[in-house]
Motif scaffolding. Sequence first.
Motif, PDB file in Angstrom:
ATOM      1  N   ASN A   1       0.738  12.395   4.254  1.00 40.15           N
ATOM      2  CA  ASN A   1      -0.803  12.949   4.547  1.00 40.15           C
ATOM      3  C   ASN A   1      -1.007  14.320   4.884  1.00 40.15           C
ATOM      4  O   ASN A   1      -0.691  14.924   6.002  1.00 40.15           O
TER       5      ASN A   1
ATOM      6  N   GLN B   1      -4.390   5.192   1.956  1.00 39.68           N
ATOM      7  CA  GLN B   1      -3.037   4.350   1.414  1.00 39.68           C
ATOM      8  C   GLN B   1      -2.659   3.531   1.947  1.00 39.68           C
ATOM      9  O   GLN B   1      -2.435   2.348   2.004  1.00 39.68           O
TER      10      GLN B   1
ATOM     11  N   ALA C   1      -5.671   6.589  -4.242  1.00 40.69           N
ATOM     12  CA  ALA C   1      -4.477   5.999  -4.150  1.00 40.69           C
ATOM     13  C   ALA C   1      -3.324   7.199  -4.447  1.00 40.69           C
ATOM     14  O   ALA C   1      -3.135   7.356  -5.445  1.00 40.69           O
TER      15      ALA C   1
END
Length: 95
Positions: free
Chosen positions: A36, A52, A31
Amino acid sequence: MRWIIVALPLAALAGCNTATPYPNGSPIAGARVSANPYQPGTDRYCREYARQTAANDYQGRVDRSEDSFGARAIKAQSARRDGGRAYRRCLARGR
């Protein structure tokens, strides 16, 4: 002198695309706090979206000063489930 005027804003933006780990750590493997980078609708995009989502969910639920190890583990497990649901939703939208 003009090159400084052009270079300074570019230097300030240079770090915008880097992936930053969560400030307090996260039990969600991989994470990062970042956009993105993958093409929407692809499997990689959906995996990153799910990661995420899970990490954000965990960060919103956990209270590091109050929660015990067991409570944090349960919240991490719940966040992973939410990430799995986000992955399936993302794949369904991409088709």
